[in-house]
Design a protein around this motif. Structure first.
Motif, mmCIF file in Angstrom:
data_model
loop_
_atom_site.group_PDB
_atom_site.id
_atom_site.type_symbol
_atom_site.label_atom_id
_atom_site.label_comp_id
_atom_site.label_asym_id
_atom_site.label_seq_id
_atom_site.Cartn_x
_atom_site.Cartn_y
_atom_site.Cartn_z
ATOM 1 N N ALA A 239 0.853 -1.193 0.000
ATOM 2 C CA ALA A 239 0.000 0.000 0.000
ATOM 3 C C ALA A 239 0.885 1.239 0.000
ATOM 4 C CB ALA A 239 -0.910 -0.003 1.222
ATOM 5 N N SER A 240 0.433 2.264 -0.702
ATOM 6 C CA SER A 240 1.143 3.539 -0.722
ATOM 7 C C SER A 240 0.884 4.279 0.590
ATOM 8 C CB SER A 240 0.657 4.392 -1.893
ATOM 9 O OG SER A 240 -0.713 4.736 -1.700
ATOM 10 N N LYS A 241 1.599 5.382 0.802
ATOM 11 C CA LYS A 241 1.402 6.170 2.022
ATOM 12 C C LYS A 241 -0.036 6.663 2.126
ATOM 13 C CE LYS A 241 6.156 7.800 2.750
ATOM 14 N NZ LYS A 241 7.043 8.989 2.870
ATOM 15 N N GLU A 242 -0.581 7.104 1.017
ATOM 16 C CA GLU A 242 -1.961 7.598 1.019
ATOM 17 C C GLU A 242 -2.932 6.462 1.318
ATOM 18 O OE1 GLU A 242 -5.436 9.732 0.790
ATOM 19 O OE2 GLU A 242 -3.362 10.368 1.133
ATOM 20 N N GLN A 243 -2.693 5.302 0.744
ATOM 21 C CA GLN A 243 -3.562 4.156 1.011
ATOM 22 C C GLN A 243 -3.447 3.714 2.473
ATOM 23 O OE1 GLN A 243 -1.903 1.765 -2.107
ATOM 24 N NE2 GLN A 243 -3.613 2.147 -3.510
ATOM 25 N N HIS A 244 -2.230 3.773 3.015
ATOM 26 C CA HIS A 244 -2.053 3.464 4.435
ATOM 27 C C HIS A 244 -2.848 4.442 5.298
ATOM 28 C CE1 HIS A 244 0.627 0.097 5.105
ATOM 29 N NE2 HIS A 244 1.431 0.499 4.127
ATOM 30 N N ARG A 245 -2.837 5.699 4.914
ATOM 31 C CA ARG A 245 -3.587 6.702 5.662
ATOM 32 C C ARG A 245 -5.076 6.397 5.627
ATOM 33 N NH1 ARG A 245 -6.745 10.622 5.236
ATOM 34 N NH2 ARG A 245 -6.878 10.439 2.963
ATOM 35 N N GLN A 246 -5.579 6.019 4.445
ATOM 36 C CA GLN A 246 -6.998 5.683 4.308
ATOM 37 C C GLN A 246 -7.349 4.440 5.125
ATOM 38 O OE1 GLN A 246 -8.078 5.425 0.129
ATOM 39 N NE2 GLN A 246 -6.849 7.216 -0.385
ATOM 40 N N LEU A 247 -6.456 3.448 5.090
ATOM 41 C CA LEU A 247 -6.706 2.217 5.841
ATOM 42 C C LEU A 247 -6.737 2.494 7.347
ATOM 43 C CD1 LEU A 247 -4.361 -0.165 3.823
ATOM 44 C CD2 LEU A 247 -6.845 -0.369 3.974
ATOM 45 N N LYS A 248 -5.806 3.331 7.813
ATOM 46 C CA LYS A 248 -5.763 3.658 9.243
ATOM 47 C C LYS A 248 -7.034 4.377 9.663
ATOM 48 C CE LYS A 248 -2.894 5.888 12.756
ATOM 49 N NZ LYS A 248 -1.653 6.664 13.025
ATOM 50 N N SER A 249 -7.518 5.256 8.813
ATOM 51 C CA SER A 249 -8.749 5.984 9.106
ATOM 52 C C SER A 249 -9.934 5.028 9.224
ATOM 53 C CB SER A 249 -9.021 7.023 8.007
ATOM 54 O OG SER A 249 -10.272 7.651 8.202
ATOM 55 N N LEU A 250 -9.996 4.045 8.321
ATOM 56 C CA LEU A 250 -11.077 3.062 8.364
ATOM 57 C C LEU A 250 -10.958 2.174 9.604
ATOM 58 C CD1 LEU A 250 -11.194 2.069 4.584
ATOM 59 C CD2 LEU A 250 -12.906 3.381 5.845
ATOM 60 N N GLN A 251 -9.719 1.872 10.007
ATOM 61 C CA GLN A 251 -9.511 1.099 11.225
ATOM 62 C C GLN A 251 -10.024 1.851 12.442
ATOM 63 O OE1 GLN A 251 -5.209 -0.221 10.720
ATOM 64 N NE2 GLN A 251 -5.993 -1.852 12.032
ATOM 65 N N GLU A 252 -9.710 3.134 12.503
ATOM 66 C CA GLU A 252 -10.147 3.938 13.639
ATOM 67 C C GLU A 252 -11.664 4.031 13.708
ATOM 68 O OE1 GLU A 252 -8.092 7.546 12.825
ATOM 69 O OE2 GLU A 252 -6.195 6.884 13.745
ATOM 70 N N LYS A 253 -12.312 4.005 12.556
ATOM 71 C CA LYS A 253 -13.779 4.041 12.511
ATOM 72 C C LYS A 253 -14.387 2.647 12.680
ATOM 73 C CE LYS A 253 -13.768 7.916 9.220
ATOM 74 N NZ LYS A 253 -14.110 8.326 7.831
ATOM 75 N N VAL A 254 -13.532 1.606 12.752
ATOM 76 C CA VAL A 254 -13.959 0.192 12.816
ATOM 77 C C VAL A 254 -14.875 -0.125 11.635
ATOM 78 C CG1 VAL A 254 -14.690 -1.646 14.372
ATOM 79 C CG2 VAL A 254 -13.948 0.529 15.329
ATOM 80 N N SER A 255 -14.519 0.418 10.473
ATOM 81 C CA SER A 255 -15.281 0.153 9.236
ATOM 82 C C SER A 255 -14.646 -1.057 8.549
ATOM 83 C CB SER A 255 -15.263 1.385 8.322
ATOM 84 O OG SER A 255 -15.813 2.508 8.968
ATOM 85 N N LYS A 256 -14.964 -2.230 9.035
ATOM 86 C CA LYS A 256 -14.265 -3.439 8.605
ATOM 87 C C LYS A 256 -14.518 -3.778 7.136
ATOM 88 C CE LYS A 256 -14.113 -5.410 13.249
ATOM 89 N NZ LYS A 256 -14.466 -6.550 14.130
#
Length: 471
Positions: A239-256
């Motif tokens: 994953a790119s840095k931007e994709q990592h950022r998006q994934l982390k955001s979804l993790q924090e929202k528990v949007s599995k």
């Protein structure tokens, strides 16, 4: 699975009776069980009774007098070929007669009594699931016990499987093999006498389209989410840095679900990565990291000049493959501990490089068996889809033996390949350009020479004839 009988052992008879010869059956280079000729003869007679003499391979004949060392070696080779032939036959090798024989022999060899025990099974995120089972429970029984503990719905059990893995100091898992129907998981892991070996639950399919089935249920969603997070954290999914950022955001929202949907778009999603090993392509002695997924083996090759090249080998262009094990010769003096000896494993596949050019590509790796299992399961999945079958039914047809395969063919385009091999390499096989109707059946072959104990050949039912427009 790679079956061999690399050595024999002379054992004292019970009750003061004369000594007898025991044959050590190895699976994937590790001792599985120790059996007598009479036990294998009993298995043979059961198979003949159930399936008929015309289906079961020939069995080494009885001898009236005590065998000479040369005759013992000859019988060992014959029994090895017999076991390989039975296992390669989809009817015989998937039968309950064959599998129950191996399970019972494994338990007797390790001298583990039938009793209730607690077995620890890991999830991809390192979470431990403890289940109460019997030491004599087979793989499917243990899988169902884990599913019950997790409240995984019955119709999703087949989407997951149990794997034998080795845990490194950094917590990463090296996959050894998928646990099979002929073994007892508790016995398999405890007999290794090494706490680094664990049993891990992971999804058993390759096509990400089946994620939708798993995500229908909350427990299935949680398991798939945990695996996806783990794969990203250990660098299996890029994953790119931007994709990592998006994934982390979804993790924090528990949007599995959204997290998994994004991960599905990333490179190497759903791939199984293997430890660094050696390949002879594009030239001998190259270091490579192999990934299995998306109906292909992906190579990240480090060339002698330190240049990194990447390419893919589609399973639909593999005519066949084989696993070879090389074991030390001990002249029949080894005992059950011989399974700990260093074993060299190789996976070689014959690949359609161009319209009429086949070439063998070899991977030398302790995980060669796992690579072979991955290839076979990818082929199984492709053939079920091509025949219009249901993957749910495929997963739940364990008890009746091996999967039925379809001979249907369909042209599949392949991605760019690695650079052409070195001109100094060995000569390359030539094949007819009329490949569109090729559908090979599995071939069983054995070589019991001094060093190489056995070769298992696997014909590929998903092998495609590739037209000029696809090259």
């Amino acid at each position: 699975m790679h079956f061999s009988i690399p050595e024999t052992e002379t054992r004292p008879g019970e009750g003061g009776n004369g000594a007898y010869v025991a044959y050590n059956i190895h699976v994937n280079g590790v001792l599985h069980c120790q059996v007598r000729y009479s036990q294998l003869l009993g298995l043979h007679e059961q198979l003949r009774k159930e399936y008929g003499a015309n289906v079961v391979p020939a069995f080494p004949p009885k001898k009236i007098f005590t065998l000479t060392p040369a005759e013992v070696e000859q019988r060992r080779e014959q029994l090895e070929k017999y076991m390989q032939a039975v296992r390669q036959d989809h009817l015989l090798g998937g039968s309950e007669i064959f599998n129950s024989f191996l399970r019972k022999a494994q338990q007797e060899t390790q001298q583990i009594p039938t009793e209730e025990v607690q077995l620890e099974v890991l999830l991809s995120n390192g979470q431990k699931v403890k289940v109460n089972i019997l030491t004599s429970d087979q793989t499917e029984d243990v899988l169902e016990a884990v599913a019950s503990k997790l409240d995984l719905p019955e119709d999703l059990i087949g989407y997951f499987h149990l794997f034998l893995v080795r845990e490194a100091k950094d917590g990463a898992f090296s996959f050894i093999r998928k646990l099979q129907e002929f073994e007892l998981p508790y016995v398999s892991v405890t007999s290794l006498h090494n706490p680094d070996y664990k049993i891990l639950l992971r999804k058993s399919y390759w096509d990400s389209a089946y994620d939708d089935d798993v995500m229908e249920q909350q427990v299935g969603l949680n398991l798939l989410y945990a695996q996806t997070v783990a794969d990203i954290e250990q660098g299996w999914i890029l994953a790119s840095k931007e994709q990592h950022r998006q994934l982390k955001s979804l993790q924090e929202k528990v949007s599995k679900k959204e997290f998994i949907r994004l991960a599905q778009t990333l490179k190497y999603y759903g791939y199984l990565k293997f430890d660094p090993c050696i390949t002879d392509f594009p030239e001998k002695g190259c270091h490579v990291i192999v990934g299995a997924g998306n109906s292909e083996l992906n190579f990240q090759v480090k060339l002698p000049n330190d240049q990194i090249k990447e390419g893919s080998f589609k399973v639909t262009r593999m005519r066949c493959w084989r696993v070879t094990s090389s074991v030390p010769v001990n002249n029949g003096t080894s005992g059950p501990t011989a399974g700990k000896s260093e074993v060299k494993l190789e996976l070689a596949f014959e690949y359609l490089m161009s319209k009429d050019r086949l070439q063998w590509v070899t991977i030398t790796s302790p995980q060669a068996i796992m690579l072979s299992i991955c290839l076979q399961s990818m082929v199984d999945e492709l053939m079920v889809k091509k025949s219009g079958g249901s993957i749910r039914k495929m997963f739940r047809r364990r008890a009746n033996g091996a999967l039925q395969r379809s001979d249907s063919q369909q042209a599949v385009k392949s991605p760019p390949l690695l650079d052409s091999p070195d001109a100094n390499r060995e000569s390359i096989a030539k094949v007819s350009s009329k490949l569109s109707s090729v559908s090979l059946r599995a071939i069983s072959h054995s070589s019991s020479s001094t060093d190489i104990r056995a070769n298992d050949f696997h014909g590929n039912f998903a092998f495609e004839g590739i037209g000029d427009e696809d090259l």
